[in-house]
Design a protein around this motif. Sequence first.
Motif, PDB file in Angstrom:
ATOM      1  N   ARG A  34     -79.047   7.363 -22.635  1.00 20.81           N
ATOM      2  CA  ARG A  34     -79.354   7.091 -24.040  1.00 20.81           C
ATOM      3  C   ARG A  34     -80.766   7.551 -24.383  1.00 20.81           C
ATOM      4  O   ARG A  34     -81.741   7.131 -23.758  1.00 20.81           O
ATOM      5  N   LEU A  35     -80.847   8.421 -25.405  1.00 23.63           N
ATOM      6  CA  LEU A  35     -82.142   8.943 -25.851  1.00 23.63           C
ATOM      7  C   LEU A  35     -82.612   8.274 -27.131  1.00 23.63           C
ATOM      8  O   LEU A  35     -83.756   8.457 -27.539  1.00 23.63           O
ATOM      9  N   THR A  36     -81.741   7.520 -27.799  1.00 27.37           N
ATOM     10  CA  THR A  36     -82.121   6.827 -29.022  1.00 27.37           C
ATOM     11  C   THR A  36     -82.129   5.327 -28.786  1.00 27.37           C
ATOM     12  O   THR A  36     -81.535   4.821 -27.825  1.00 27.37           O
ATOM     13  N   ARG A  37     -82.806   4.630 -29.678  1.00 31.18           N
ATOM     14  CA  ARG A  37     -82.818   3.170 -29.636  1.00 31.18           C
ATOM     15  C   ARG A  37     -82.854   2.634 -31.050  1.00 31.18           C
ATOM     16  O   ARG A  37     -83.330   3.313 -31.989  1.00 31.18           O
ATOM     17  N   GLY A 296     -76.352   9.226 -29.702  1.00 35.54           N
ATOM     18  CA  GLY A 296     -77.632   9.003 -29.056  1.00 35.54           C
ATOM     19  C   GLY A 296     -77.668   9.232 -27.567  1.00 35.54           C
ATOM     20  O   GLY A 296     -78.710   9.034 -26.935  1.00 35.54           O
ATOM     21  N   GLU A 297     -76.555   9.686 -26.968  1.00 31.13           N
ATOM     22  CA  GLU A 297     -76.526   9.893 -25.524  1.00 31.13           C
ATOM     23  C   GLU A 297     -76.420  11.379 -25.200  1.00 31.13           C
ATOM     24  O   GLU A 297     -75.677  12.119 -25.852  1.00 31.13           O
ATOM     25  N   HIS A 298     -77.155  11.814 -24.177  1.00 28.90           N
ATOM     26  CA  HIS A 298     -77.059  13.208 -23.748  1.00 28.90           C
ATOM     27  C   HIS A 298     -75.844  13.394 -22.848  1.00 28.90           C
ATOM     28  O   HIS A 298     -75.277  12.431 -22.310  1.00 28.90           O
ATOM     29  N   ASN A 299     -75.441  14.651 -22.677  1.00 29.24           N
ATOM     30  CA  ASN A 299     -74.249  14.950 -21.880  1.00 29.24           C
ATOM     31  C   ASN A 299     -74.578  15.505 -20.500  1.00 29.24           C
ATOM     32  O   ASN A 299     -73.713  16.078 -19.832  1.00 29.24           O
ATOM     33  N   GLY A 300     -75.819  15.319 -20.085  1.00 27.31           N
ATOM     34  CA  GLY A 300     -76.227  15.818 -18.784  1.00 27.31           C
ATOM     35  C   GLY A 300     -77.035  17.097 -18.833  1.00 27.31           C
ATOM     36  O   GLY A 300     -77.580  17.534 -17.817  1.00 27.31           O
TER      37      GLY A 300
END
Length: 639
Positions: A34-37, A296-300
Motif C-alpha cells: 500500500r502506497l496510499t493512506r 492505492g496498492e502497487h503490483n510489484g
Amino acid sequence: MKISLLFLIPALVNAWSPTNSYAPGRIECPSDKRLTRVAEGLSSEEHAWLEGRNPVTQANLIKFLQNANMTDFDAQSFVENAKKNITIGLAFSGGGYRAMLCGAGQLAALDSRTTNADASGLGGLLQASTYLVGLSGGNWLVGTIAMNNFTSVEKIVDDGKIWDLERSIINPAGWNVVKLYKYYNGISDDLNAKKDAGFDLSLTDTWARMLSHQFFSELNDTGAALTWSTLQESDPFTNHEMPFPIVVADGRTPNSYIISGNSTVFETNPFELGSWDPSVYQFTKVKYLGTNTTDGEHNGTCVGGFDNAGYVMGTSSTLFNQFVLQINTTSIVGALKDLITHFLNDVSKAENDIAIYKPNPFHKTDEGTISSIAQNDTLYLVDGGEDLQNVPIYPLIQPERKVDVIFAYDNSGDTDQYWPNGASLVATYERQFLTQGNGTYFPHVPDVNTFRNLNLTAKPAFFGCDAKNLSSLFNSPPTNVSTNVTSSVYDIPLVVYTANRPFSFWSNTSTFDMDYTDAQKKGMIRNGYEVSSRLNKTLDSEWAACVGCAIIRREQERQSIEQSEQCKRCFARYCWNGELDSSDAGVNFTTDGTTNGPENDGNRTVSAGLSITIQAGNTSVFKAIGYALLCILVLGFSI
C-alpha cells in the motif's frame, strides 16, 4: 541588510533518480504494497521527524525569546513548562519572482545566519519554526533553500550562482546563439527521455527544466536527476536543522475552472503528496509517484524519479506556463522564436496550465468524495494560487499539526499596482465554512478595502489575538467533517500577517517580470528584509518583543496567564480590533500607512529607511530592440 560571505558553500544533496536523468525509472518496491493512506493524522514519517525537530525548535525558541528583550517574562521556564510544544509555521505567498525575491528578504530577516539579523531583524525565528510552506513564487524560495542543502539567502546573494535573473529563462543566453541552442536542446533531450520512458508531458515539464537552470545551477545536470524525495536523505533534514518544507498546489480537471469552494488543495512534503480535503482525504508516498496502483496498492513494479524537484516546484507555479505560450505575442520574432518553438512542438498546448501526474496515485480509491478524481487515471495539478489562497496557509491550519502561530508573508499582486490587499486571507477565512474546510478554523479577518484603509497591509497585522473571541467559529462547522481531531479555540492559530510594501525599493514589480538586474534583485531582497524587520526595527524598537508576544499567546491562554504590560502594548499596536472601513481603498504608501494620493512616477525614491533610486522606464522597448538585433544575427539559422 548587509550582504556578506559567512559560510563555505555546502555540498549539494546527491541526485536520486534511478536513471540519473529527468526520466523516471524502475526501483525496488517497498515491502508494504500500500502506497496510499487515509488522511486521519500525520504520517508516521512526519510524526517521527517532529520528535527530532521539536527539541531543536524549543531550544531555538528560548534563545529567540531571550534575545527579543521581552519584559517580565522568563522564556526558558515558559517554553519548558508549556502544555505542548509551541509550533510555528511560516508561509510565503505566490507572485512570481516578485514573491520569491521579496520573500527571500523577509526570510533572511528571520535567519540567524544572516549578518546582523539578530540585532536588526528577527534572527532565529526561522530556526525556531517547525513548518515552512511555499506556493508558486514563494515555493521557488522554499524549494531553492531546501533543495540546496538548506542554504541561506545571504549565501545565495553573495555567491551569485543561484538566482541569476539577469536574463529571462526564455532567452538566458543573450547574444550567444550556440549557447541558446544548447540550452533548448538540453531541455528537449530531458523531455524526450521522460516521454521515451512512457510518461506523458505537459508544458510544466518545460517550465520545470527552465526553473531548474536557475535554482540548481551548481549541479552538473541543473537538477535533471534531483528529486523532491531526496530531502529524506539530506543532512539538514535528517539532522532536524531545517523546518519541514511543504509545497501547495490545486487539483483540477481539464477545461474546468478553479474557485475557492470547489478546489482541492494538495500539498507535497518530503514524504507525501495528497490532500486533507474530503474530496480526496488521502496521501501517497512521494518517492513512488509514477507507479501504477489499484486502490492505492502497487503490483510489484515501482517507479522512482517522477518527483523531480523542478517538476514539483513547477507544479506549484503552472500559471507561468502561460508565459511560455505567450512566445507568439512577445517581441521575440524570426529565427529566435523558431528556435524556441521548435523544442515545444511535442508538448500539448491543450493542457497548458496543468501539471500531469499520470498514473494517478489515487486511481480507483474510494476514500474521497469527488469521484471524478478517483475515477481518472490522471491527476491534474495547477498553480496553488488559482483558488485565491495565494498565501499557503491551508497546511498550517490542519488541526493535526497543532500550529500555534502562523507568520504569513503576502507578496501577492492583488491591486492594479501589484500590491497585496489581504484577498488571500479572506479566501482562507471563507473556505472554513464550506465542506472542503473539513474541520479547519481560521481567525476572523476584514474585507480587502479594510485591509488597506486601516493600514493592515502597511504594517504587520495580528489576527485572532484573543482566542475567546473565536468561539463563534464553532457555531457553523462544515458538514461531512472527516478529521478525527477535536479542536478548541486555543488550537486556532494566531496569524501574523505581513504584506509587501516599499521602503528602500519599489517592490511592486509585475508577476510576469521574468528578468531582474543584479541591482534590482538585491533591491527587492533588501526591501523584503526591511518589511519583515519593520525597517530594521527603526519603526518599532519593540518589534521582536511583539513577535515574541504573538508566539506565546496561545500557550498563555491555555494556562490562563495574563499578558505582560509590554505584550498588551504590542497587541494594541498590531491586533485587528474588528473595525471595518470598506470605503474606496488608499493607493499610496507612506511611512505610517496609506494615503489617497497618486503613486509617484519617474525617479522613485522612498524616503523611509535606506534609499535606492530606481529609474522608471519602458524596458520592453529595449528588450524588443535587443531581440530584433539577435534575430538579425541568427537569421537563416535552421534546426
